[in-house]
Design an enzyme around this catalytic site. Sequence first.
Site, PDB file in Angstrom:
ATOM      1  N   PRO A   1      -0.816   0.319   5.290  1.00  0.00           N
ATOM      2  CG  PRO A   1       1.027   1.725   5.507  1.00  0.00           C
ATOM      3  CD  PRO A   1       0.494   0.601   4.688  1.00  0.00           C
ATOM      4  CG  MET A   2      -5.293   2.252   5.137  1.00  0.00           C
ATOM      5  SD  MET A   2      -6.819   1.537   4.451  1.00  0.00           S
ATOM      6  CE  MET A   2      -6.592  -0.195   4.892  1.00  0.00           C
ATOM      7  CB  VAL A   3      -4.423   6.797  10.334  1.00  0.00           C
ATOM      8  CG1 VAL A   3      -4.918   7.388  11.657  1.00  0.00           C
ATOM      9  CG2 VAL A   3      -2.941   7.095  10.151  1.00  0.00           C
TER      10      VAL A   3
ATOM     11  CG  ASN B   1      -0.404   2.244  -1.748  1.00  0.00           C
ATOM     12  OD1 ASN B   1      -0.253   3.314  -1.171  1.00  0.00           O
ATOM     13  ND2 ASN B   1      -1.488   1.514  -1.572  1.00  0.00           N
TER      14      ASN B   1
ATOM     15  CD  GLN C   1       3.555   3.432   7.616  1.00  0.00           C
ATOM     16  OE1 GLN C   1       2.552   3.987   8.041  1.00  0.00           O
ATOM     17  NE2 GLN C   1       3.847   3.372   6.325  1.00  0.00           N
TER      18      GLN C   1
ATOM     19  CB  CYS D   1       1.254   9.944   5.642  1.00  0.00           C
ATOM     20  SG  CYS D   1      -0.341  10.603   6.197  1.00  0.00           S
TER      21      CYS D   1
END
Length: 483
Positions: A16-18, A212, A85, A114
């Site tokens: 998951p990456m903003v 990760n 997510q 995060c």
Amino acid sequence: MAAPRLSFSNVTALAPMVRVGTLPMRLLALDYGADVVYCEELIDLKMVQCQRVVNDVLQTVDFVAPDDRVMFRTCEREKDRVVFQMGTADPDRALAVARLVEKDVAAVDVNMGCPKEYSTKGGMGAALLSDPEKIEAILKKLVTGVSIPVTCKIRILPSLQETVSLVQRIEKTGVAAVAVHGRFKEERPRHPVHCDYIQAVARAVSIPVIANGGSLDLVKTNADVAEFRAACGASSVMLARAAMWNASVFSSRGPLPVETVMEDYLRYAIRYDNNAFNTKYCLCQMLRDKVESVLGKQVQASQTNAEISEAYGLQAFYQQTQDELQARRDASQGGGQPERPVMDGDVTTMAVRFERREYPPQITPKMFLLEWSRKEKLEQPQYDTVQRSQDRSFQSTVTVAGRKYRSSLWEKSKKFAEQASAIVCLRTLGVPEGRIGEGESGLVCKRKREGRADGPAGADRRKRPHVASVPEETQSNGGPGAV
């Protein structure tokens, strides 16, 4: 027959990456060989207000906020492999969001790793790591409340024992897997990943552990994935920046040139009408140190997907896609309806569309409507234009002499929507609209019809630079002379 539950054993996942994990990037990762793809973190407070909308034009399912923003978009292609997510610190709200998306995703994940303020404020993200009771409450609520797998993603704690103890507590909630970013909360990508922590966690629990954090030092190509997995003793691997820079890292056939990857990404962005600023952001991440190149500057200067397509020489693909989407709009809106007036409340509507090829280059229905209004000594037409969130189409209502007119069909641009509403008004009133072959009406003088401008004033008009229009996402009113 029900689809099999998503497995987290022996998989390679897009992390998951903003601003990166939107639909185009997820589909691209799947094309290149990713087994599982995570969307960007989406906050429960925003998602719980969303409405689920089936978008027949884009063939997607959209979750639309009250302000008409599409917060999450997915499609059938990824349905059995996308993990939603969420950022949350509230068990009840988390369950409400999970139930909202449950039928359209393969699993839900809670972000507990995060460290950025947008995630930690309100006790979300890495802030949850200091509140194990709340972690348990959220995960138990989700595991017992939805029919799809539940996972979470954490960072490591200050000591090895604290980290292992936390993951053992998480395992008892019934989650299907846990992803471990091998860095402490205060560490950043420049710090080395702590593979020993991930390894200790993997040995201590029986559920799949997803490693990760190896993008900078340990995973540069697909061949490195297995080594990173072995170094961490993990069941699976999750890639963030390595995939953001070049999504072909998922391909067992070796990396592709980043230029090819960018074009593949852009095709998905066009096909699914991705927000242009999001498209631009993702392309700039792929350009990396070439972001100040000629191409990079052209991308940065672009304001629309059409302009970005031009930078990559994909104008023909862009136009073909727009034509296909327009055909779907026509089909979904009953494009074959007869062109006759129908009252919709106090608005006269007709199923008409503005076809530019049907009018001379210098002539538009808006121009004819304006000239007719002046001739009749009426106030000039006023246009109210709105944009539909699902497919970013436009619809305009024009007010003339206190009466309202609009087309029941949605247009691909604000300008075309306004022209269509002018057509409805003119046809309802029986006034010429300037179509080719219509004959001389006298409403527009010969000089305007031929696009000529006389004298110094005309020369000034020809030299006047184009003024950018109001952003398409906002409502607009036609100003003086807006033809």
